[in-house]
Structure formats: structure tokens, C-alpha cells
Design a protein around this motif. Structure first.
Motif, PDB file in Angstrom:
ATOM      1  N   VAL A 120       0.631  -1.463   0.003  1.00  0.00           N
ATOM      2  CA  VAL A 120       0.645   0.019   0.554  1.00  0.00           C
ATOM      3  C   VAL A 120       0.673   1.167  -0.315  1.00  0.00           C
ATOM      4  CG1 VAL A 120      -0.918   0.544   2.579  1.00  0.00           C
ATOM      5  CG2 VAL A 120      -2.474   0.772   1.255  1.00  0.00           C
ATOM      6  N   LEU A 121       1.683   1.275   0.368  1.00  0.00           N
ATOM      7  CA  LEU A 121       3.018   2.135   0.488  1.00  0.00           C
ATOM      8  C   LEU A 121       3.883   2.755  -0.988  1.00  0.00           C
ATOM      9  CD1 LEU A 121       4.324   1.477   3.121  1.00  0.00           C
ATOM     10  CD2 LEU A 121       3.114   3.448   3.579  1.00  0.00           C
ATOM     11  N   GLY A 122       3.649   1.471  -1.644  1.00  0.00           N
ATOM     12  CA  GLY A 122       3.682   1.845  -3.489  1.00  0.00           C
ATOM     13  C   GLY A 122       3.411   2.016  -3.848  1.00  0.00           C
ATOM     14  N   VAL A 123       1.992   2.530  -3.477  1.00  0.00           N
ATOM     15  CA  VAL A 123       1.053   3.613  -4.383  1.00  0.00           C
ATOM     16  C   VAL A 123       1.465   4.830  -4.343  1.00  0.00           C
ATOM     17  CG1 VAL A 123      -0.931   3.553  -5.074  1.00  0.00           C
ATOM     18  CG2 VAL A 123      -0.900   1.395  -4.014  1.00  0.00           C
ATOM     19  N   SER A 124       1.388   5.651  -5.516  1.00  0.00           N
ATOM     20  CA  SER A 124       1.626   6.797  -5.545  1.00  0.00           C
ATOM     21  C   SER A 124       0.509   7.674  -5.702  1.00  0.00           C
ATOM     22  CB  SER A 124       2.917   6.799  -7.220  1.00  0.00           C
ATOM     23  OG  SER A 124       1.864   6.249  -8.140  1.00  0.00           O
ATOM     24  N   GLU A 125       0.625   9.303  -5.785  1.00  0.00           N
ATOM     25  CA  GLU A 125      -0.830   9.665  -6.470  1.00  0.00           C
ATOM     26  C   GLU A 125      -1.640   9.713  -7.994  1.00  0.00           C
ATOM     27  OE1 GLU A 125       0.172  13.609  -4.884  1.00  0.00           O
ATOM     28  OE2 GLU A 125       0.839  13.205  -2.774  1.00  0.00           O
ATOM     29  N   ALA A 126      -0.541   9.420  -8.476  1.00  0.00           N
ATOM     30  CA  ALA A 126      -0.896   9.362  -9.422  1.00  0.00           C
ATOM     31  C   ALA A 126      -1.775   7.975  -9.868  1.00  0.00           C
ATOM     32  CB  ALA A 126       0.351   9.064 -10.980  1.00  0.00           C
ATOM     33  N   ASP A 127      -1.526   6.931  -9.222  1.00  0.00           N
ATOM     34  CA  ASP A 127      -2.294   5.823  -9.408  1.00  0.00           C
ATOM     35  C   ASP A 127      -3.587   6.099  -8.711  1.00  0.00           C
ATOM     36  OD1 ASP A 127      -0.791   4.293 -10.370  1.00  0.00           O
ATOM     37  OD2 ASP A 127       0.675   3.326  -8.812  1.00  0.00           O
ATOM     38  N   VAL A 128      -3.251   6.434  -7.051  1.00  0.00           N
ATOM     39  CA  VAL A 128      -4.576   7.244  -6.560  1.00  0.00           C
ATOM     40  C   VAL A 128      -5.880   7.744  -7.731  1.00  0.00           C
ATOM     41  CG1 VAL A 128      -5.438   8.102  -4.868  1.00  0.00           C
ATOM     42  CG2 VAL A 128      -3.706   6.738  -4.272  1.00  0.00           C
ATOM     43  N   LEU A 129      -4.983   9.223  -8.268  1.00  0.00           N
ATOM     44  CA  LEU A 129      -5.804   9.759  -9.264  1.00  0.00           C
ATOM     45  C   LEU A 129      -6.307   9.037 -10.223  1.00  0.00           C
ATOM     46  CD1 LEU A 129      -7.031  12.835  -9.895  1.00  0.00           C
ATOM     47  CD2 LEU A 129      -4.707  12.820 -11.297  1.00  0.00           C
ATOM     48  N   GLN A 130      -5.963   7.985 -10.814  1.00  0.00           N
ATOM     49  CA  GLN A 130      -6.107   7.278 -12.301  1.00  0.00           C
ATOM     50  C   GLN A 130      -7.498   6.283 -11.781  1.00  0.00           C
ATOM     51  OE1 GLN A 130      -3.302   4.224 -13.306  1.00  0.00           O
ATOM     52  NE2 GLN A 130      -5.287   3.875 -14.908  1.00  0.00           N
ATOM     53  N   VAL A 131      -7.018   5.444 -10.285  1.00  0.00           N
ATOM     54  CA  VAL A 131      -8.335   4.978 -10.110  1.00  0.00           C
ATOM     55  C   VAL A 131      -9.899   5.754  -9.772  1.00  0.00           C
ATOM     56  CG1 VAL A 131      -8.961   3.646  -8.101  1.00  0.00           C
ATOM     57  CG2 VAL A 131      -7.058   2.959  -8.882  1.00  0.00           C
ATOM     58  N   LEU A 132      -9.488   6.915  -9.068  1.00  0.00           N
ATOM     59  CA  LEU A 132     -10.761   7.839  -9.065  1.00  0.00           C
ATOM     60  C   LEU A 132     -10.607   8.129 -10.162  1.00  0.00           C
ATOM     61  CD1 LEU A 132      -9.461  10.068  -6.168  1.00  0.00           C
ATOM     62  CD2 LEU A 132     -10.995   8.167  -6.094  1.00  0.00           C
TER      63      LEU A 132
END
Length: 75
Positions: A5-17
Motif C-alpha cells: 500500500v505504501l508503493g501506491v503513488s498519487e498518480a495511481d490513486v488519481l487514475q483509480v478515482l
């Protein structure tokens, strides 16, 4: 399971959202057509719904959801 979970970047979270918002919007906008497709494809075809397109749309949404989830998990 396999990701960190610490390896998830902000870009990944934004892409998912963003992709989740698009999928949710499509599902909300086409909820009646999708419900009819799910319960009675023949009736949908008879009344003029593009049942093949709705099926392809659902498969596409499923594929996008799975790919994004796999990227976020890190598999």
C-alpha cells in the motif's frame, strides 16, 4: 495480497478515482438500459436497444476496472 500500500503513488490513486468516476457515471446514466439488458435481452432488442453495444460497454467497463485494480495492487 501481493502489493504494498505504501508503493501506491498519487498518480495511481488519481487514475483509480478518475476511472471509477467515469464508470459510475456511465452506470448511472444507463442504469435502466443496463437493467433491462441484464434481465431480458430479447425484450431490449425488440424495443430497439442496442444490446450488443450495451454488452460490449459492460465488458469494457469490467476490463478497465480489473486492469486498474491490478495496477493499484501491484500484480
Amino acid at each position: 495480497l501481493f502489493g504494498n500500500v505504501l508503493g501506491v503513488s498519487e498518480a495511481d490513486v488519481l487514475q483509480v478515482l478518475v476511472l471509477a468516476a467515469i464508470a459510475f457515471a456511465v452506470l448511472v446514466l444507463l442504469r435502466r438500459d443496463i437493467t433491462l439488458y441484464a434481465f431480458d435481452r430479447v425484450h431490449g432488442h425488440v424495443i430497439g436497444l442496442p444490446v450488443r453495444r450495451i454488452g460490449a460497454l459492460l465488458l469494457g467497463l469490467l476490463a478497465v476496472t480489473v486492469v486498474v485494480a491490478l495496477q493499484a495492487v501491484g500484480v
